[in-house]
Design a protein around this motif. Structure first.
Motif, short mmCIF file in Angstrom:
data_model
loop_
_atom_site.label_atom_id
_atom_site.label_comp_id
_atom_site.label_asym_id
_atom_site.label_seq_id
_atom_site.Cartn_x
_atom_site.Cartn_y
_atom_site.Cartn_z
N GLU A 78 29.62 90.28 105.97
CA GLU A 78 30.43 89.40 106.82
C GLU A 78 31.88 89.54 106.33
O GLU A 78 32.14 89.46 105.13
N GLY A 116 33.90 89.18 113.41
CA GLY A 116 34.22 88.23 112.33
C GLY A 116 35.72 88.12 112.10
O GLY A 116 36.26 87.03 111.92
N ASN A 165 34.86 83.27 107.76
CA ASN A 165 35.50 84.58 107.75
C ASN A 165 36.80 84.60 106.94
O ASN A 165 37.65 85.47 107.13
N ARG A 176 35.65 88.77 105.31
CA ARG A 176 36.40 87.61 104.81
C ARG A 176 37.86 88.02 104.71
O ARG A 176 38.20 88.92 103.92
#
Ligand SMILES: Nc1ncnc2c1ncn2[C@@H]1O[C@H](COP(=O)(O)OP(=O)(O)OP(=O)(O)O)[C@@H](O)[C@H]1O
Length: 390
Positions: A253, A220, A169, A255
C-alpha cells in the motif's frame, strides 16, 4: 447715592442714558471688586479645565502612538524577532508533544547503534535514514537531518502535518527528537522501501511489478492526495512528489512521505509566491496533479524521469499535438508502455490508465482534472477487475 457726585459734576441721568460710571463710588468699587474676583476665579478654572482637556485629548493619544511606534521598532529588532520565533517554535513543539512521542537523542543513539552506517536505509536531500529497533515503537525509520538551522522550517512543517493527521496512504510519524543541534524524525518502518527502487532496479536485480500492484499504488497515491487537498482543516498541496517519496508498506500500500515543502491551500483569493512565480490555490493543487501524472507515466512506462526528462517533454509535446482527447492516444505513446504489462488481459485498462496520466500532465493547468477526479478514474480502472485487483 453713588452717582451724586457724578450727576453734579457732569450730566443728568438721561444724558448718561445707562452709560457706565466713569468714576465708580467706593460701594461700587467693593461690588466690582468681588464680582471681578469671582469672574476671575471662574475664568481661571474654566481655562485650566480647557487646557487640561486639550492636553488629554491631544497629548495622551500622541504619547500612546509614540509608545506603540517604539514597541513596533522593538518588535522588529532581530533579537525580539528571534525570541518570538523561538517561543512560537517551543509552543508548536509543546502542542505536538501532546500527539506524538518526544524521544531523547540518547534513546535514538541506542536504537541505531550510534547511527551506525550499516543501519542506513536511505540518504535523501535533507538527511540520512536509519533502520532502528525501538523497544516501544518496534521497527522505525529514523531520519536525522543534516543541517538543523536551514531545515528547521521543513522539520516543523513535517511535524505539524504528520503529527496531527493519519491516513492509510500517508507515512505515519511516530516520534521526534529536538536536542541542541539535532533534529530527528521517527517514522513507522516501511518494509518494501520506495517506489523508485521497485520501478528502476539496479542491474542484475529484476523486480517485476505486476499490473494490479501498479494500479493499486496509483489509486492509493491519488486517494492520499485527494484527501490532503480536500480535508476540512488540512487542505494541503504536497508539491514535492516523486517515486522516491512513495513508500510501500508490507501490503504494498503506498504511503506518501516528505511533507517538508507542503503548503496550505488558501481558501481566499490570496496569491502565493513560489520561486518568485505568483500562484493561486488552484495552481498549487494542479501542480500536484501534474506531478502525479508524471508518477503515473513512470508507473506505466517504467521510464525514469530523473534520467530521462526528455522523454516526458516529448510526451507532453505529443499530447499537445493530439489535443489529448481521451479517445486518441498516439501509437508512439502506447509503444512507451512497459512491455511486461501488455498482452496480460488488461490492455484496455492499460490504455485508459495512460489517458488518465496524459490528462494530468496537460500543459495548461486548468485543463487538468482535480485530484478527486483522478482518484475516481483510477478507481474505475481498478474496479474493472475487482477479483484480481482486490
Ligand atoms: N519510513 C521509512 N521506511 C522505510 N524506508 C524509508 C522510510 N523513510 C525513508 N526511507 C528510505 O530512505 C530514503 C530517503 O528518504 P528521505 O525521506 O530522506 O528521501 P528524499 O525523498 O530525498 O527526501 P528529502 O528530500 O526530504 O531528503 C527513501 O527513499 C527510502 O528508501
Amino acid at each position: 447715592n453713588g452717582y451724586s457726585s457724578l450727576q453734579e459734576n457732569n450730566a443728568s441721568d438721561d444724558e448718561l442714558g445707562g452709560r457706565l460710571p466713569l468714576v465708580p463710588s467706593k460701594e461700587l468699587w467693593t461690588k466690582f471688586d468681588s464680582s471681578f474676583k469671582s469672574g476671575f476665579v471662574i475664568g481661571y478654572v474654566f481655562s485650566a479645565v480647557s487646557l487640561l482637556t486639550i492636553f488629554l485629548s491631544y497629548c495622551v493619544p500622541w504619547a500612546r502612538l509614540n509608545k506603540r511606534k517604539r514597541n513596533k521598532v522593538m518588535m522588529k529588532t532581530p533579537m525580539t524577532t528571534s525570541l518570538m520565533e523561538r517561543q512560537e517554535k517551543k509552543r508548536k513543539e509543546a502542542d505536538i508533544q501532546m500527539l506524538i512521542a518526544r524521544i531523547s537523542f540518547a534513546e535514538l543513539q541506542k536504537a541505531t547503534n550510534s547511527f551506525d552506517r550499516g543501519k542506513v536505509i536511505g540518504v535523501g536531500k535533507t538527511g540520512t535514514v536509519y533502520k532502528a529497533a525501538h523497544p516501544h515503537l518496534r521497527f522505525t525509520a529514523v531520519k536525522r537531518l543534516f543541517d538543523f538551522q536551514h531545515l528547521e522550517k521543513q522539520f516543523l512543517s513535517e511535524l505539524m502535518i504528520l503529527g496531527k493527521f493519519r491516513h492509510k496512504n500517508i507515512v505515519p510519524l511516530l516520534g521526534f527528537c529536538v536536542e541542541s543541534r539535532e533534529r530527528i524524525l521517527v517514522y513507522q518502518y516501511m518494509p518494501n522501501g520506495n517506489l523508485y527502487d521497485w520501478l528502476h532496479p539496479v542491474k542484475g536485480e529484476p523486480k517485476i511489478m505486476e499490473w494490479h500492484f501498479r494500479v493499486n499504488i496509483a489509486v492509493g497515491m491519488a486517494r492520499g492526495l485527494a484527501w490532503l487537498h480536500n480535508h476540512n482543516t488540512l487542505q494541503l498541496a504536497h508539491l514535492n512528489l516523486s517515486s522516491s517519496c512513495i513508500l510501500l508498506d508490507k501490503n504494498f500500500e503506498p504511503r506518501i512521505s516528505n511533507f517538508g515543502r507542503a503548503m496550505h491551500i488558501m481558501t481566499s483569493n490570496a496569491r502565493i509566491f513560489m520561486a518568485n512565480i505568483e500562484m493561486s490555490e488552484w495552481d498549487l493543487t494542479k501542480r500536484d496533479v501534474h506531478q502525479l501524472g508524471v508518477l503515473l507515466l513512470e508507473l506505466i512506462t517504467g521510464e525514469d524521469p530523473l534520467n530521462n526528462s526528455g522523454f516526458y517533454h516529448s510526451l507532453e509535446g505529443k499530447l499537445v499535438q493530439n489535443n489529448c482527447l481521451l479517445s486518441t492516444v498516439s501509437a508512439a505513446l502506447y509503444c512507451a508502455v512497459d512491455k511486461s504489462l501488455l498482452g496480460q488481459g488488461f490492455d484496455r485498462e492499460v490504455l485508459y490508465f495512460l489517458k488518465v496520466a496524459c490528462n494530468c500532465i496537460q500543459p495548461i493547468p486548468n485543463r487538468r482534472p482535480t485530484m478527486v477526479e483522478v482518484y475516481k478514474m483510477l478507481m474505475a480502472i481498478k474496479n474493472t477487475h475487482p477479483d484480481i485487483l482486490g
